[in-house]
Design a protein around this motif. Structure first.
Motif, PDB file in Angstrom:
ATOM      1  N   LEU A 201      -6.489 -27.063 -39.153  1.00 26.70           N
ATOM      2  CA  LEU A 201      -5.528 -28.157 -39.145  1.00 26.70           C
ATOM      3  C   LEU A 201      -4.157 -27.695 -38.649  1.00 26.70           C
ATOM      4  CD1 LEU A 201      -6.373 -29.873 -42.558  1.00 26.70           C
ATOM      5  CD2 LEU A 201      -6.781 -30.803 -40.273  1.00 26.70           C
ATOM      6  N   SER A 202      -3.802 -26.458 -38.931  1.00 26.58           N
ATOM      7  CA  SER A 202      -2.476 -25.973 -38.541  1.00 26.58           C
ATOM      8  C   SER A 202      -2.290 -25.981 -37.033  1.00 26.58           C
ATOM      9  CB  SER A 202      -2.248 -24.569 -39.092  1.00 26.58           C
ATOM     10  OG  SER A 202      -3.070 -23.618 -38.437  1.00 26.58           O
ATOM     11  N   THR A 203      -3.357 -25.764 -36.273  1.00 25.93           N
ATOM     12  CA  THR A 203      -3.249 -25.769 -34.813  1.00 25.93           C
ATOM     13  C   THR A 203      -3.443 -27.152 -34.222  1.00 25.93           C
ATOM     14  OG1 THR A 203      -5.604 -25.243 -34.536  1.00 25.93           O
ATOM     15  CG2 THR A 203      -4.075 -23.391 -34.695  1.00 25.93           C
ATOM     16  N   LYS A 204      -4.089 -28.050 -34.964  1.00 21.95           N
ATOM     17  CA  LYS A 204      -4.386 -29.382 -34.439  1.00 21.95           C
ATOM     18  C   LYS A 204      -3.348 -30.425 -34.832  1.00 21.95           C
ATOM     19  CE  LYS A 204      -9.436 -28.748 -34.537  1.00 21.95           C
ATOM     20  NZ  LYS A 204      -9.722 -29.066 -33.129  1.00 21.95           N
ATOM     21  N   SER A 205      -2.867 -30.368 -36.088  1.00 28.76           N
ATOM     22  CA  SER A 205      -2.093 -31.493 -36.618  1.00 28.76           C
ATOM     23  C   SER A 205      -0.807 -31.114 -37.336  1.00 28.76           C
ATOM     24  CB  SER A 205      -2.969 -32.317 -37.581  1.00 28.76           C
ATOM     25  OG  SER A 205      -4.020 -32.946 -36.886  1.00 28.76           O
ATOM     26  N   PHE A 206      -0.482 -29.821 -37.405  1.00 27.82           N
ATOM     27  CA  PHE A 206       0.781 -29.449 -38.039  1.00 27.82           C
ATOM     28  C   PHE A 206       1.915 -29.550 -37.026  1.00 27.82           C
ATOM     29  CE2 PHE A 206      -0.522 -26.511 -41.806  1.00 27.82           C
ATOM     30  CZ  PHE A 206      -1.395 -27.476 -42.262  1.00 27.82           C
ATOM     31  N   PRO A 207       3.092 -30.025 -37.443  1.00 24.94           N
ATOM     32  CA  PRO A 207       4.262 -29.954 -36.556  1.00 24.94           C
ATOM     33  C   PRO A 207       4.670 -28.494 -36.391  1.00 24.94           C
ATOM     34  CG  PRO A 207       4.921 -30.635 -38.754  1.00 24.94           C
ATOM     35  CD  PRO A 207       3.422 -30.611 -38.753  1.00 24.94           C
ATOM     36  N   PRO A 208       5.426 -28.159 -35.349  1.00 27.28           N
ATOM     37  CA  PRO A 208       5.770 -26.755 -35.095  1.00 27.28           C
ATOM     38  C   PRO A 208       6.427 -26.051 -36.275  1.00 27.28           C
ATOM     39  CG  PRO A 208       6.300 -28.084 -33.184  1.00 27.28           C
ATOM     40  CD  PRO A 208       5.894 -29.043 -34.266  1.00 27.28           C
ATOM     41  N   CYS A 209       7.242 -26.761 -37.063  1.00 30.69           N
ATOM     42  CA  CYS A 209       7.914 -26.117 -38.189  1.00 30.69           C
ATOM     43  C   CYS A 209       6.910 -25.606 -39.217  1.00 30.69           C
ATOM     44  CB  CYS A 209       8.909 -27.076 -38.846  1.00 30.69           C
ATOM     45  SG  CYS A 209       8.208 -28.639 -39.438  1.00 30.69           S
ATOM     46  N   MET A 210       5.845 -26.376 -39.465  1.00 32.03           N
ATOM     47  CA  MET A 210       4.837 -25.973 -40.433  1.00 32.03           C
ATOM     48  C   MET A 210       3.815 -25.029 -39.805  1.00 32.03           C
ATOM     49  SD  MET A 210       6.105 -27.387 -42.999  1.00 32.03           S
ATOM     50  CE  MET A 210       7.256 -28.709 -43.362  1.00 32.03           C
ATOM     51  N   ARG A 211       3.581 -25.206 -38.525  1.00 34.48           N
ATOM     52  CA  ARG A 211       2.657 -24.314 -37.827  1.00 34.48           C
ATOM     53  C   ARG A 211       3.175 -22.878 -37.834  1.00 34.48           C
ATOM     54  NH1 ARG A 211       0.089 -25.557 -31.799  1.00 34.48           N
ATOM     55  NH2 ARG A 211      -1.280 -23.715 -31.689  1.00 34.48           N
ATOM     56  N   GLN A 212       4.481 -22.704 -37.621  1.00 34.89           N
ATOM     57  CA  GLN A 212       5.032 -21.353 -37.615  1.00 34.89           C
ATOM     58  C   GLN A 212       5.075 -20.761 -39.023  1.00 34.89           C
ATOM     59  OE1 GLN A 212       8.943 -21.345 -35.861  1.00 34.89           O
ATOM     60  NE2 GLN A 212       9.985 -21.934 -37.745  1.00 34.89           N
ATOM     61  N   LEU A 213       5.275 -21.583 -40.034  1.00 39.01           N
ATOM     62  CA  LEU A 213       5.239 -21.097 -41.405  1.00 39.01           C
ATOM     63  C   LEU A 213       3.838 -20.637 -41.790  1.00 39.01           C
ATOM     64  CD1 LEU A 213       7.548 -23.700 -43.185  1.00 39.01           C
ATOM     65  CD2 LEU A 213       7.879 -21.221 -43.196  1.00 39.01           C
ATOM     66  N   HIS A 214       2.832 -21.405 -41.393  1.00 33.98           N
ATOM     67  CA  HIS A 214       1.456 -21.026 -41.714  1.00 33.98           C
ATOM     68  C   HIS A 214       1.087 -19.712 -41.009  1.00 33.98           C
ATOM     69  CE1 HIS A 214      -2.725 -21.527 -42.886  1.00 33.98           C
ATOM     70  NE2 HIS A 214      -3.058 -21.210 -41.646  1.00 33.98           N
ATOM     71  N   LYS A 215       1.465 -19.586 -39.759  1.00 30.79           N
ATOM     72  CA  LYS A 215       1.167 -18.368 -39.001  1.00 30.79           C
ATOM     73  C   LYS A 215       1.846 -17.158 -39.634  1.00 30.79           C
ATOM     74  CE  LYS A 215       1.301 -16.574 -34.235  1.00 30.79           C
ATOM     75  NZ  LYS A 215       2.137 -15.374 -34.436  1.00 30.79           N
ATOM     76  N   ALA A 216       3.109 -17.311 -40.031  1.00 34.68           N
ATOM     77  CA  ALA A 216       3.838 -16.210 -40.654  1.00 34.68           C
ATOM     78  C   ALA A 216       3.212 -15.824 -41.988  1.00 34.68           C
ATOM     79  CB  ALA A 216       5.302 -16.601 -40.853  1.00 34.68           C
ATOM     80  N   LEU A 217       2.761 -16.810 -42.749  1.00 41.09           N
ATOM     81  CA  LEU A 217       2.127 -16.526 -44.033  1.00 41.09           C
ATOM     82  C   LEU A 217       0.825 -15.763 -43.841  1.00 41.09           C
ATOM     83  CD1 LEU A 217       2.013 -16.892 -47.109  1.00 41.09           C
ATOM     84  CD2 LEU A 217       0.857 -19.084 -46.713  1.00 41.09           C
ATOM     85  N   ARG A 218       0.006 -16.176 -42.878  1.00 41.35           N
ATOM     86  CA  ARG A 218      -1.262 -15.498 -42.635  1.00 41.35           C
ATOM     87  C   ARG A 218      -1.048 -14.068 -42.128  1.00 41.35           C
ATOM     88  NH1 ARG A 218      -4.548 -18.167 -45.851  1.00 41.35           N
ATOM     89  NH2 ARG A 218      -5.695 -19.917 -44.909  1.00 41.35           N
ATOM     90  N   GLU A 219       0.003 -13.868 -41.354  1.00 42.55           N
ATOM     91  CA  GLU A 219       0.248 -12.537 -40.790  1.00 42.55           C
ATOM     92  C   GLU A 219       0.919 -11.599 -41.784  1.00 42.55           C
ATOM     93  OE1 GLU A 219       2.540 -13.259 -37.294  1.00 42.55           O
ATOM     94  OE2 GLU A 219       0.782 -13.785 -36.057  1.00 42.55           O
ATOM     95  N   ASN A 220       1.855 -12.120 -42.571  1.00 39.20           N
ATOM     96  CA  ASN A 220       2.641 -11.276 -43.476  1.00 39.20           C
ATOM     97  C   ASN A 220       2.186 -11.349 -44.924  1.00 39.20           C
ATOM     98  OD1 ASN A 220       4.332 -10.709 -41.233  1.00 39.20           O
ATOM     99  ND2 ASN A 220       5.534 -12.558 -41.654  1.00 39.20           N
ATOM    100  N   HIS A 221       1.364 -12.344 -45.252  1.00 30.73           N
ATOM    101  CA  HIS A 221       0.873 -12.568 -46.625  1.00 30.73           C
ATOM    102  C   HIS A 221       2.035 -12.780 -47.602  1.00 30.73           C
ATOM    103  CE1 HIS A 221      -2.856 -11.311 -44.816  1.00 30.73           C
ATOM    104  NE2 HIS A 221      -2.378 -10.107 -44.583  1.00 30.73           N
ATOM    105  N   HIS A 222       3.098 -13.349 -47.085  1.00 31.49           N
ATOM    106  CA  HIS A 222       4.274 -13.607 -47.918  1.00 31.49           C
ATOM    107  C   HIS A 222       5.243 -14.487 -47.145  1.00 31.49           C
ATOM    108  CE1 HIS A 222       8.173 -12.839 -49.966  1.00 31.49           C
ATOM    109  NE2 HIS A 222       7.401 -12.716 -51.035  1.00 31.49           N
ATOM    110  N   LEU A 223       5.950 -15.344 -47.861  1.00 30.41           N
ATOM    111  CA  LEU A 223       7.065 -16.107 -47.312  1.00 30.41           C
ATOM    112  C   LEU A 223       8.208 -16.035 -48.295  1.00 30.41           C
ATOM    113  CD1 LEU A 223       5.407 -19.404 -45.953  1.00 30.41           C
ATOM    114  CD2 LEU A 223       6.394 -17.557 -44.576  1.00 30.41           C
ATOM    115  N   ARG A 224       9.426 -15.947 -47.777  1.00 32.12           N
ATOM    116  CA  ARG A 224      10.586 -15.994 -48.652  1.00 32.12           C
ATOM    117  C   ARG A 224      10.741 -17.401 -49.210  1.00 32.12           C
ATOM    118  NH1 ARG A 224      15.194 -12.756 -45.357  1.00 32.12           N
ATOM    119  NH2 ARG A 224      16.336 -13.081 -47.317  1.00 32.12           N
ATOM    120  N   HIS A 225      11.609 -17.533 -50.211  1.00 39.74           N
ATOM    121  CA  HIS A 225      11.594 -18.764 -51.004  1.00 39.74           C
ATOM    122  C   HIS A 225      11.858 -20.027 -50.177  1.00 39.74           C
ATOM    123  CE1 HIS A 225      16.014 -18.585 -51.029  1.00 39.74           C
ATOM    124  NE2 HIS A 225      15.998 -19.825 -51.453  1.00 39.74           N
ATOM    125  N   GLY A 226      12.730 -19.934 -49.137  1.00 36.97           N
ATOM    126  CA  GLY A 226      12.972 -21.116 -48.310  1.00 36.97           C
ATOM    127  C   GLY A 226      11.725 -21.589 -47.601  1.00 36.97           C
TER     128      GLY A 226
END
Length: 429
Positions: A201-226
């Motif tokens: 779904l992240s590649t098909k229907s997420f807007p770019p702001c959420m798509r980049q957050l999902h990609k960063a989470l999968r790559e880094n296994h962490h997101l800062r609080h924002g």
């Protein structure tokens, strides 16, 4: 302008006096209104004016100004919101009064930063230009004569007096980035997506702001609080249940070598809090585009925010290339970004990635992007019958019926809860 919490005391004017107050369908807003109005009407007028100016912005980018299509669509929106636009129309006093008061309310809301002032002035200029263009020739000179063309500095000088009013200042602070569309906090879709669908779904229907957050989470296994705030509430809005959210974040953080006990003690409370199960038990709403654009800008190491607003143009270009956007499409998007039309740029991205010439709505929310994408990709099919595509039963915000004033006030107050005590601790380090 004066405000009261109780009944409004309306000035009682006869027919000639009413006509003298607003002799034309447009004005230069030389004098601020002086009558008392209730907070309910204050809120209702402000929301309608914001809707009108956002339509002005969207039409100004998607259509050539002054063309028949531009004129007809803008006139239809002015009619729908009950503002004045034509000369020699009966019973125009109330529409012109609404136009007058709402303009000054938004002056207060949009005078607080240079970016907001610039946006507000541009949309008001386009609105005035449209109204002037349809003014009958015999009315032009009388309008210019009646409108004393002298200039006095910005509304900002009156802001200190307004800031002392505890009823108005919180509303004004948030009005410039308030969201007036569909409420995505309602969990009508809860449980209709599974965790193994999110990557697709992240590649098909997420807007770019959420798509980049999902990609960063999968790559880094962490997101800062924002990032966790922005992405977590978005996932909640598209249908993730509390149990799924706990599982999703825990699995990812453990992959990043976090101890499970540390997650349970340091993060699970805040996830439950965002679902209204802890603390004040507030059902927090996903962030709208304006909130993402105007608040909490990302710093070094952050992945939240709006790519069209917060990314370096060259990095944005590279990102769009990786999303398979055509060179011509990238050029169009970057031109919109250069003109600070960030939401329209995202809407153009939607049209290009979904192969539609006109998406038929004005984009104002990441969750709106998701559901409109699913509507195009799957129609009204049930999510449970599709391996990777969720249902999209949500109505378009553009065709929703107007809320009455009290409902609109409640909706805005609900959205402002996001900024209240407790949310800053949501997903804290």
């Amino acid at each position: 302008m004066q405000f009261s919490g109780g009944n409004r005391r309306r000035l009682r004017l006869g027919g000639d006096q009413r006509n003298a107050c607003y002799p034309h369908s447009l004005q230069f807003y030389l004098e601020p209104p002086s009558e008392n109005i209730s907070l309910i009407e204050f809120e209702s007028l402000a929301i309608d004016r914001v809707k009108l100016l956002k339509t002005v912005e969207n039409l100004g980018v998607s259509h050539v100004k002054g063309t028949e299509q531009y004129q007809s669509k803008l006139e239809a929106e002015i009619r729908r919101l009950k503002f004045s636009f034509r000369e020699n129309v009966e019973n125009e006093y109330e529409r012109r009064r609404r136009d007058h008061i709402s303009h000054f309310i938004l002056r207060l809301a949009y005078c607080q930063s240079e970016d907001l002032r610039r946006w507000f002035i541009q949309q008001e200029m386009d609105l005035l230009r449209f109204r002037f263009s349809i003014l009958p020739k015999d009315k032009i000179q009388s309008f210019l004569k009646d409108s004393h063309l002298h200039f006095e500095a910005l509304t900002a000088r009156s802001l200190p007096a307004v800031q002392s009013d505890e009823r108005l200042q919180p509303l004004l602070n948030h009005l410039s980035h308030s969201y007036t569309g569909q409420d995505y906090s309602t969990q009508g879709n809860a449980g209709k997506i599974s965790l193994d669908q999110i990557d697709s779904l992240s590649t098909k229907s997420f807007p770019p702001c959420m798509r980049q957050l999902h990609k960063a989470l999968r790559e880094n296994h962490h997101l800062r609080h924002g990032g966790r705030m922005q992405y977590g509430l978005f996932l909640k809005g598209i249908g993730l249940t509390l149990e799924q959210a706990l599982q999703f974040w825990k699995q990812e953080f453990i992959r990043g070598k976090m101890d499970p006990d540390k997650f349970d003690k340091g993060y699970s409370y805040n996830i439950r809090h965002s679902f209204g199960k802890e603390g004040k038990r507030t059902d927090y709403t996903p962030f709208s585009c304006m909130k993402i654009i105007l608040t909490n800008p990302p710093g070094q190491g952050d992945y939240h925010g709006c790519p069209f607003r917060h990314s370096d143009p060259e990095l944005l270009k590279q990102k769009l290339q990786s999303y398979k956007i055509s060179p011509d499409g990238i050029s169009q998007i970057l031109d919109l970004v250069k003109g600070t039309h960030y939401q329209v740029a995202c809407q153009k991205y939607f049209e290009m990635t979904h192969n539609v010439d006109d998406c038929g709505f004005s984009l104002s929310h990441p969750n709106q992007f998701f559901f409109e994408s699913q509507r195009i990709l799957t129609g009204s099919k049930d999510i449970r019958k599709e391996s990777i595509q969720p249902e999209a039963p949500q109505p378009k915000p553009s065709v929703q019926k107007n809320k009455d004033a009290s409902s609109a006030l409640a909706s805005l107050n609900s959205s402002l809860e996001v900024d209240m005590e407790g949310l800053e601790d949501y997903f804290n380090e």
